[in-house]
Design an enzyme around this catalytic site. Sequence first.
Site, PDB file in Angstrom:
ATOM      1  N   ARG A   1     -19.204  18.291  14.583  1.00  0.00           N
ATOM      2  CA  ARG A   1     -18.996  17.947  13.164  1.00  0.00           C
ATOM      3  C   ARG A   1     -20.328  17.553  12.529  1.00  0.00           C
ATOM      4  NH1 ARG A   1     -13.103  15.089  12.031  1.00  0.00           N
ATOM      5  NH2 ARG A   1     -11.938  16.304  13.540  1.00  0.00           N
TER       6      ARG A   1
ATOM      7  N   GLY B   1       1.769   5.003   3.305  1.00  0.00           N
ATOM      8  CA  GLY B   1       2.642   3.859   3.001  1.00  0.00           C
ATOM      9  C   GLY B   1       3.932   4.297   2.334  1.00  0.00           C
TER      10      GLY B   1
ATOM     11  N   GLY C   1       0.283  12.091  10.074  1.00  0.00           N
ATOM     12  CA  GLY C   1       0.007  12.485   8.696  1.00  0.00           C
ATOM     13  C   GLY C   1       1.212  12.251   7.804  1.00  0.00           C
TER      14      GLY C   1
ATOM     15  N   GLY D   1       0.852  -1.192   0.000  1.00  0.00           N
ATOM     16  CA  GLY D   1       0.000   0.000   0.000  1.00  0.00           C
ATOM     17  C   GLY D   1       0.882   1.233   0.000  1.00  0.00           C
TER      18      GLY D   1
ATOM     19  N   ALA E   1      -8.584   1.155   6.568  1.00  0.00           N
ATOM     20  CA  ALA E   1      -9.122   0.282   7.622  1.00  0.00           C
ATOM     21  C   ALA E   1     -10.363  -0.437   7.097  1.00  0.00           C
ATOM     22  CB  ALA E   1      -9.483   1.136   8.827  1.00  0.00           C
TER      23      ALA E   1
ATOM     24  N   GLU F   1      -7.878  14.570  19.595  1.00  0.00           N
ATOM     25  CA  GLU F   1      -7.603  15.404  18.404  1.00  0.00           C
ATOM     26  C   GLU F   1      -8.880  16.144  17.958  1.00  0.00           C
ATOM     27  OE1 GLU F   1      -5.452  13.352  15.112  1.00  0.00           O
ATOM     28  OE2 GLU F   1      -7.130  13.952  13.849  1.00  0.00           O
TER      29      GLU F   1
ATOM     30  N   HIS G   1      -6.431   8.958  21.063  1.00  0.00           N
ATOM     31  CA  HIS G   1      -5.640  10.088  20.541  1.00  0.00           C
ATOM     32  C   HIS G   1      -6.506  10.891  19.575  1.00  0.00           C
ATOM     33  CE1 HIS G   1      -3.363  11.760  17.151  1.00  0.00           C
ATOM     34  NE2 HIS G   1      -2.370  12.007  17.980  1.00  0.00           N
ATOM     35  N   ASN G   2      -7.193  10.192  18.686  1.00  0.00           N
ATOM     36  CA  ASN G   2      -8.006  10.894  17.693  1.00  0.00           C
ATOM     37  C   ASN G   2      -9.221  11.569  18.320  1.00  0.00           C
ATOM     38  OD1 ASN G   2      -6.155   9.823  15.930  1.00  0.00           O
ATOM     39  ND2 ASN G   2      -7.664   9.343  14.379  1.00  0.00           N
TER      40      ASN G   2
ATOM     41  N   VAL H   1      -0.349   7.829   0.442  1.00  0.00           N
ATOM     42  CA  VAL H   1       0.451   8.873   1.110  1.00  0.00           C
ATOM     43  C   VAL H   1       1.214   8.303   2.308  1.00  0.00           C
ATOM     44  CG1 VAL H   1       0.257  11.004   2.446  1.00  0.00           C
ATOM     45  CG2 VAL H   1      -1.076  10.730   0.366  1.00  0.00           C
TER      46      VAL H   1
ATOM     47  N   LYS I   1      -4.658   4.803  19.973  1.00  0.00           N
ATOM     48  CA  LYS I   1      -4.677   5.744  18.833  1.00  0.00           C
ATOM     49  C   LYS I   1      -6.086   6.304  18.625  1.00  0.00           C
ATOM     50  CE  LYS I   1      -3.750   8.195  15.291  1.00  0.00           C
ATOM     51  NZ  LYS I   1      -4.225   7.939  13.986  1.00  0.00           N
TER      52      LYS I   1
ATOM     53  N   SER J   1       0.563   7.949  13.965  1.00  0.00           N
ATOM     54  CA  SER J   1       0.005   9.300  13.899  1.00  0.00           C
ATOM     55  C   SER J   1       1.040  10.261  13.359  1.00  0.00           C
ATOM     56  CB  SER J   1      -0.438   9.777  15.279  1.00  0.00           C
ATOM     57  OG  SER J   1      -0.929  11.105  15.176  1.00  0.00           O
TER      58      SER J   1
ATOM     59  N   LYS K   1     -13.650  10.353   9.596  1.00  0.00           N
ATOM     60  CA  LYS K   1     -13.531   8.952   9.198  1.00  0.00           C
ATOM     61  C   LYS K   1     -14.022   8.034  10.302  1.00  0.00           C
ATOM     62  CE  LYS K   1      -9.815   9.649   5.911  1.00  0.00           C
ATOM     63  NZ  LYS K   1      -8.936  10.614   6.605  1.00  0.00           N
TER      64      LYS K   1
HETATM   65  C1  6PG Z   1      -3.148  11.195  12.790  1.00  0.00           C
HETATM   66  C2  6PG Z   1      -4.539  11.556  12.360  1.00  0.00           C
HETATM   67  C3  6PG Z   1      -4.963  10.715  11.206  1.00  0.00           C
HETATM   68  C4  6PG Z   1      -6.202  11.262  10.517  1.00  0.00           C
HETATM   69  C5  6PG Z   1      -7.443  10.826  11.238  1.00  0.00           C
HETATM   70  C6  6PG Z   1      -8.491  11.847  11.454  1.00  0.00           C
HETATM   71  O1  6PG Z   1      -3.011  10.944  13.966  1.00  0.00           O
HETATM   72  O2  6PG Z   1      -2.240  11.199  11.967  1.00  0.00           O
HETATM   73  O3  6PG Z   1      -5.430  11.364  13.413  1.00  0.00           O
HETATM   74  O4  6PG Z   1      -5.058   9.412  11.649  1.00  0.00           O
HETATM   75  O5  6PG Z   1      -6.102  12.597  10.278  1.00  0.00           O
HETATM   76  O6  6PG Z   1      -7.947   9.786  10.481  1.00  0.00           O
HETATM   77  O7  6PG Z   1      -9.338  11.874  10.409  1.00  0.00           O
HETATM   78  P1  6PG Z   1     -10.823  12.393  10.404  1.00  0.00           P
HETATM   79  O8  6PG Z   1     -10.808  13.801  10.905  1.00  0.00           O
HETATM   80  O9  6PG Z   1     -11.134  12.322   8.936  1.00  0.00           O
HETATM   81  O10 6PG Z   1     -11.668  11.471  11.193  1.00  0.00           O
END
Ligand code: 6PG
Length: 506
Positions: free
Chosen positions: A315, A19, A140, A14, A86, A217, A213-214, A17, A210, A138, A288
Amino acid sequence: MQQHAALADIGVIGLGVMGKNLALNIVDNGYRVAAFDLDQAKVEAAVSQAATEVPGRAQVLVGCNNITELLASLSKPRLLLLSVPAGSPVDGVCDALLQAGIEADDIVIDTGNSLWTDTVARERHYQGKLVFFSSAVSGGEVGARFGPSLMPSGSEAAWQRLAPIWRAIAAKVDPQTGLPLVRLEPGNPVREGEPCAAYIGPAGAGHYVKMVHNGIEYADMQLICEAYQLLSQVLGLSATEVADIFQRWNQGKLNSYLMEISAEVLRQQDPLSGKPLVEMILDKAGQKGTGLWTAVSSLQVGCPAPTIAEAVYARALSNQKPLRQTLATRLKGAELMGQVEAEAFIADLEQALYCAKICCYTQGFQLMAMHAKEQGWTLDFRAIASIWRAGCIIRATFLQSIMSAFEAEPQLSNLLLDERFASALNQSQQAWRRLVSGAVLAGVPAPCITSALAYYDGYRCETLPANLLQGQRDYFGAHSFERTDTPAGEKYHLNWSSPKRELVKL
Ligand code: 6PG
């Protein structure tokens, strides 16, 4: 395709971006990579980027035409990194690997944002056929290329095998200052400092961490967006003026990657209209699902995480644009506010953001603790805070303080119990209240800043109105209640429908 000079250390499947950039990062750190993607153009692009970025290393990233060729180019037991979306694509690739002859001791590492329960199920499902391991990533695109934060979990033996590569490619932190060590130069990775890669626990634990974490985020991003809306609508500031304030805040206790990029986004001009780009971006937020999973998990575990949940709802609400457009013309807003003193408002907002940020990280860490207890996982929260200090999206100077809190008390159940955070909140709570009142009076929604304050106040209440709630439950459903003056666990019911209303000990 090139001929393989020597067997590669790791295969990457894969080359999107993430991979491709992980593959290039691994190559930068002196490992040989064999790479495959269903789209051969992506394979060729990755191979040529590896060769052109650093002249003289043509043999280090080898492209493969198919999975059989990929397996043949790897040293055994094989290490295979999956960077595919995923969900079902992960199973699709594992099944293709089985058909191509992958062996029982070969290790397959899922680096996507998989649902943690899928990871647990996959580890079981593939047992005896391959070693299914996972490592959430994590950071990007830039993180993947020059140093991500890595959250591996699963077989400890697999981790031993993977660890040298993972520690090499991870983001690094200066152990003295806790600040990220960054060098964005192909072929010249940062080798010094503490790597942001730590074994998290059994299968699924890394993806769970993770996921949280999100969730954090989502909340952190929404908090910054609320600050932007308040500064724009209460004070009438332009995007550039808000960027200036964010840039200033980024020099202080609100220093974070998300604050830094928000200032940059606000400063960007739209190449088409010449206006601030942010004003030309449609106000509908995508997702996502990882933030939503975090909110769902908090409800299932019974861990209050209102700021994270509000960020998911924010959101969702943003997506109902047509309804908002209709209601904007029908529902009344606030009466005109009196004069707002700009400097004082900005100062209060900075304090409020910091308090809300403490609460949203507190919710995330408490959720991990409560969930880990349910699962029988032993999570090292100090290590988790430590690997989030660089590379990942929620990296922030303030994670160093979280790390110190867990250093002092490794199984701290809630960060509000830590003296440092308690005193920061005590100092700023009055400003936070003024800000929330101001937002409410101005009719500007600030769901995360506001819900965090309710969370703070909720924990401050020794007595909550849940006594009345238990009375209500007992009234209509005979659900019983405990008394304040008898031992915990002793249940009582009042016979509400009988004229005498007898109290019965159950
Ligand atoms: C990271 C990010 C990454 C991605 C998420 C959030 O830690 O690098 O969290 O995993 O940006 O999937 O995406 P969404 O905002 O689209 O849910």
